[in-house]
Write an enzyme that holds these catalytic residues in place. Sequence first.
Site, PDB file in Angstrom:
ATOM      1  N   PRO A 187       0.830  -1.211   0.000  1.00 20.16           N
ATOM      2  CG  PRO A 187      -0.621  -1.495   1.776  1.00 20.16           C
ATOM      3  CD  PRO A 187       0.660  -1.999   1.213  1.00 20.16           C
ATOM      4  CD  GLU A 188       3.421   2.884  -4.180  1.00 21.47           C
ATOM      5  OE1 GLU A 188       3.529   4.045  -4.596  1.00 21.47           O
ATOM      6  OE2 GLU A 188       3.803   1.889  -4.831  1.00 21.47           O
ATOM      7  CG  HIS A 227      -3.345 -14.074   9.608  1.00 23.26           C
ATOM      8  ND1 HIS A 227      -2.474 -15.141   9.692  1.00 23.26           N
ATOM      9  CD2 HIS A 227      -2.721 -13.042  10.224  1.00 23.26           C
ATOM     10  CE1 HIS A 227      -1.388 -14.762  10.334  1.00 23.26           C
ATOM     11  NE2 HIS A 227      -1.502 -13.488  10.665  1.00 23.26           N
ATOM     12  NE  ARG A 265       3.456 -11.726   1.441  1.00 24.93           N
ATOM     13  CZ  ARG A 265       4.147 -11.294   0.392  1.00 24.93           C
ATOM     14  NH1 ARG A 265       5.247 -11.906   0.023  1.00 24.93           N
ATOM     15  NH2 ARG A 265       3.737 -10.236  -0.276  1.00 24.93           N
TER      16      ARG A 265
END
Length: 279
Positions: free
Chosen positions: A2-3, A101, A119
């Site tokens: 994400p930017e 998750h 991750r």
Amino acid sequence: MPELPEVEAVARTLRPLVEGRRIRSVHVLHTIATRPQNPSQIARLVQGQQIKSVERKGKYLWLQLTQGIVTLHFKLDGQLLWFPSAKKMFEVANRKDAGVHVDVAFELENGILGFADGRHFGRVYVYKSGDACPALAGLGVAALSPDFTASRLSGLLVASRRPLKEFLLDQSRVAGIGNIYSSESLWHARLNPFRRANSLSSAEARRLHKAIVSVLARALECCLHPPPDFRDASWWFQGLEKILRVYDRRGKPCRRCGNEIERIAQGGRSTYFCAHCQK
Ligand SMILES: [Zn+2]
């Protein structure tokens, strides 16, 4: 990863859900997400506090509490989740069969805000103030903020000898641009990613500024339609590939001149560009 546009879309969606709400308790389900801070340290700082506002600078998002802040770093593909109650969350959280998750969960009066990164690159940290957070204190001028003007960018460019692409990724100069939107901005500005920052003419610097602003604004529009859905763990930003002109298009024809788009490793990241029309 994400930017700025993605994180801004998350911030706008999050505000009405959490602003003004009190944090009843915090559940750290996977301690790696807060390491080296430990769960009791986190609980001590946030429990009972009110979320005054949701703030963003560059790619960073944080909850401003009555006292202190909670930073949420999404890194590669961290995301936020929303559950109606703690019971509902614990029914599905981290279950082997089709579970969702969840790394850290904040129990509010109106629901549960979860942070998840399968991750485990994403991080949640607490600080007594914004100044105490090294990542926030070191950020440069925020792209899309009123301070990010063409002359401000010009001044930063003149002071750097780094290749343009690496210059744009340096969050201590301009905050919010990552690998995707730096490639896109340089393509729109017709500038070669390997040019040294201080080699740009003032007209080229203005062109780059305009390209950055329009690329980020267009991406933000895309990120808000549809807006993030924290209730759906499989949700992710849709349709961004439609606005991309050069990123991830290796070997395909340049949309401006038809020449083949190249991919070259630069500073450990992939840079996509057209060697023919980006000078
Ligand atoms: Zn081209």
